[in-house]
Design an enzyme around this catalytic site. Structure first.
Site, PDB file in Angstrom:
ATOM      1  N   LYS A 117      -7.324  -0.545   8.521  1.00 36.75           N
ATOM      2  CA  LYS A 117      -6.012  -0.511   7.866  1.00 36.75           C
ATOM      3  C   LYS A 117      -5.146   0.545   8.544  1.00 36.75           C
ATOM      4  O   LYS A 117      -5.642   1.632   8.871  1.00 36.75           O
ATOM      5  CB  LYS A 117      -6.206  -0.175   6.376  1.00 36.75           C
ATOM      6  CG  LYS A 117      -4.921  -0.201   5.561  1.00 36.75           C
ATOM      7  CD  LYS A 117      -5.187   0.088   4.078  1.00 36.75           C
ATOM      8  CE  LYS A 117      -3.914  -0.043   3.247  1.00 36.75           C
ATOM      9  NZ  LYS A 117      -4.140   0.234   1.798  1.00 36.75           N
TER      10      LYS A 117
ATOM     11  N   SER B 230      -2.094  -3.168  -1.619  1.00 36.29           N
ATOM     12  CA  SER B 230      -1.462  -2.923  -0.338  1.00 36.29           C
ATOM     13  C   SER B 230      -2.331  -3.286   0.868  1.00 36.29           C
ATOM     14  O   SER B 230      -1.795  -3.442   1.964  1.00 36.29           O
ATOM     15  CB  SER B 230      -1.083  -1.444  -0.227  1.00 36.29           C
ATOM     16  OG  SER B 230      -2.250  -0.635  -0.146  1.00 36.29           O
TER      17      SER B 230
ATOM     18  N   SER C 275      -5.387  -1.477  -4.698  1.00 37.03           N
ATOM     19  CA  SER C 275      -5.049  -1.984  -3.361  1.00 37.03           C
ATOM     20  C   SER C 275      -6.211  -2.491  -2.520  1.00 37.03           C
ATOM     21  O   SER C 275      -5.988  -3.049  -1.448  1.00 37.03           O
ATOM     22  CB  SER C 275      -4.318  -0.909  -2.556  1.00 37.03           C
ATOM     23  OG  SER C 275      -2.991  -0.785  -3.004  1.00 37.03           O
TER      24      SER C 275
END
Lengths: 490, 95
Positions: free
Chosen positions: A78, A158, A182
């Protein structure tokens, strides 16, 4: 050999050990899949040369018989994790071409254990969002589509890039972070497994900060066992993060097949919210049946302050964010937009560098922390947070883990909720409580809804008891027999 | 409690965010939508509850007082928008 990108991480480790294929072949298969999946917008940066070099190094180690627990496994990272020498954006324009001169502890742990980096994954800007539509680099598209129609769906957020990449076979696993849901909500939206461990299990060093008392890293993978393997490498005490816990890291994978006989599973009545789709009610009930069949005792429990968790979160998280994001001033790194004087330079840099949702949250944070409102908003929210943590303490006196749905809906269409912040925030209604209380929570795919979209179940455990999450998650996975994959349309 | 355009301007300045004049009123509406939703925390009985800043029940650890890092000036400056002779360059801060 074909379809190397469809193996589970555990299967790939076996294949590498058996010399069925090399890490270079495995890595190349993923790079090829990534090249054909640009329309999903899951990766912001592909590090092909670095990936192949890391794969070759892994193959050399294997030839010498010196392998780590993740040796040769290609992973996506990420873009909230700082990676040395590889541009890191946090999904924001304000970081410009920021190229960290250091590595986050979590990613360093993965490389220590032999993993290979494929690239950096798209995300909501500064991890603020539940749909990935807040990325400055465009939304990620969910590889899943409904049976009917060709509407593009969000992958959740997210960690939407992480979840989409795992679901689409663009990596064997991905790092993610979870401040209010998330990791778990995108896992639910994409038919993948995601665990947010206990706060402090993974070091936050080198992870771009959003809300420091809530942020926690974890993996997204295709199976519960894969998540257990990856989390073990990611975890561990780190002197560079004072909130990182000095706790032994158990063999999480061994817990995945543990017997559940006699385990008490709590079912919190407050998670039965108004307007929840009947299909989610159903998979929840199915989950209870599956666990009963494994010898669990189902217990009704109450978490009376559940409805206040999201409003408390939307004071605490923006307050911490407004402080954390004060560092983006355009002076030491990132983008600078010059103004007539210093103040105007700050205001232009931040006004133009941050996206809309990030600006909104910074302003909420600045407001609730400002003179005259601090006690009424911020201190009150922290007291409510104590109440929520107390609820869990009371519930865990009667049970060993909790079973809930992960999210109140399946994946929705791009743009469907984009203009209604509060509606978007409600996505995290079942996940945010575990962040406020610092507890581990895993999302496991349980079924497809009538439209053909995945739905997840969540298991919340006691602090530092990820093993029970993995044990219950493993049982749910076996009982659900979920093996659906998105039809490749991209 | 609710905010008006004037308050939004003040908050934006506190947070050093440039906001265009015509965005102030719509932003006030958006923030009020969120603040109104947050108000329900007023219903919770928090009498005698201590505010919770951390989920961890352990005291903040202290480290040994020794230097573990340094001499990395070029790394520190590597991402700066503007540098000169080993320093950050920024607009004049003191008149």
């Amino acid at each position: 050999m074909s379809n190397l990108n469809e193996l589970s991480l555990a299967e790939a480790l076996k294949g590498l050990a058996n010399k069925d294929f090399s890490s270079r072949e495995l890595t190349q298969a993923h790079l090829d899949a990534m090249a054909g999946a640009e329309t999903l917008n899951a990766y912001l940066v592909t590090t092909a040369d670095q990936a192949l070099a890391m794969a070759d190094a892994s193959d050399e180690r294997r030839a010498k018989g010196k392998t780590g627990p993740l040796d040769g496994i290609p992973l996506g990272i990420k873009d909230l994790f700082c990676t040395k020498g590889v541009r890191t954006t946090a999904g924001s324009k304000i970081l410009g071409d920021f190229t960290p001169p250091y590595e986050s502890t979590v990613s360093a742990n993965l490389w220590r254990d032999g993993a290979v980096m494929l690239g950096k994954l798209n995300m909501d800007e500064f991890a603020m969002g539940s749909s990935n539509e807040n990325s400055a680099f465009g939304p990620v598209v969910n590889p899943w589509r409904a049976h009917v129609g060709d509407q593009k769906l969000v992958p959740g957020g997210s960690s939407g890039g992480s979840a989409a990449a795992v679901a689409a076979g663009l990596c064997l696993g991905a790092t993610a972070t979870d401040t209010g849901g998330s990791i778990r909500q995108p896992a639910s939206f994409t038919g993948t497994v995601g665990i947010k461990p206990t706060y402090g299990r993974c070091s936050r060093y080198g992870i771009v900060a959003f809300a420091s008392s809530l942020d926690q890293a974890g993996p997204i993978t295709r199976t519960v066992e894969d998540a257990a393997i990856m989390l073990r490498s990611m975890s561990g005490h780190d002197p560079k993060d004072s909130t990182s816990l000095k706790a032994d890291v158990p063999d999480f994978a061994a817990a995945c097949t543990r017997s559940l006989k006699g385990l008490r599973i709590g079912v919190p009545k407050e998670y039965r919210v108004e307007g929840m789709p009947a299909e989610i009610e159903k998979i929840w009930a199915d989950g209870m049946d599956w666990l009963r069949a494994e010898g669990c005792e189902l217990v009704d429990v109450s978490l009376p302050h559940t409805k206040y968790a999201l409003p408390a979160y939307y004071i605490i998280a923006p307050a911490e964010a407004s402080s954390n994001l004060a560092r983006y001033d355009g002076m030491r790194y990132g983008t600078r937009i010059e103004g007539a004087d210093l103040t105007e330079t700050y205001e232009k840099t931040r006004g133009q560098g941050f996206g809309e949702e990030v600006r909104r949250r910074i302003m909420i944070g600045a407001y609730v922390l400002s003179a005259g409102f601090y006690d009424a908003y911020y201190i009150r929210a922290q007291k409510v947070r104590a109440r929520i943590a107390e609820d869990f303490k009371n519930a865990f006196a009667q049970c060993d883990a909790l079973l809930t749905p992960t999210a109140p809906s399946a994946a929705f269409g791009i743009n469907a909720k984009f203009n209604d912040p509060v509606k978007m925030y409600l996505n995290d209604i079942f996940t945010v409580t575990a962040n406020l209380a610092g507890l581990p929570g895993i999302s496991v795919p349980a079924a497809l809804d009538n439209a053909g979209l995945p739905l997840g179940l969540q298991v919340i455990g006691k602090a530092l008891d990820e093993e029970t999450c993995f044990a219950v998650g493993g049982a749910l996975e076996r009982a659900a027999g979920f093996n659906a994959k998105p039809n490749k349309w991209w | 409690m609710s905010v008006d355009a004037k308050t939004v301007r003040k908050i934006a300045h506190l947070a050093r965010l440039e906001v265009a004049e015509e965005r102030l009123a719509p932003l006030a509406d958006e923030l009020n939508g969120i603040l109104h939703w947050i108000e329900q925390l007023g219903e919770v009985d928090v009498e005698g509850v201590a505010p919770m800043a951390s989920v961890e029940d352990v005291p903040t650890p202290t480290r040994e007082d020794k230097i573990t890092d340094g001499n990395i000036r070029d790394d520190v400056l590597a991402n700066a928008p503007k540098t000169e002779e080993g320093f950050f360059v920024m607009p004049k801060a003191v008149e």
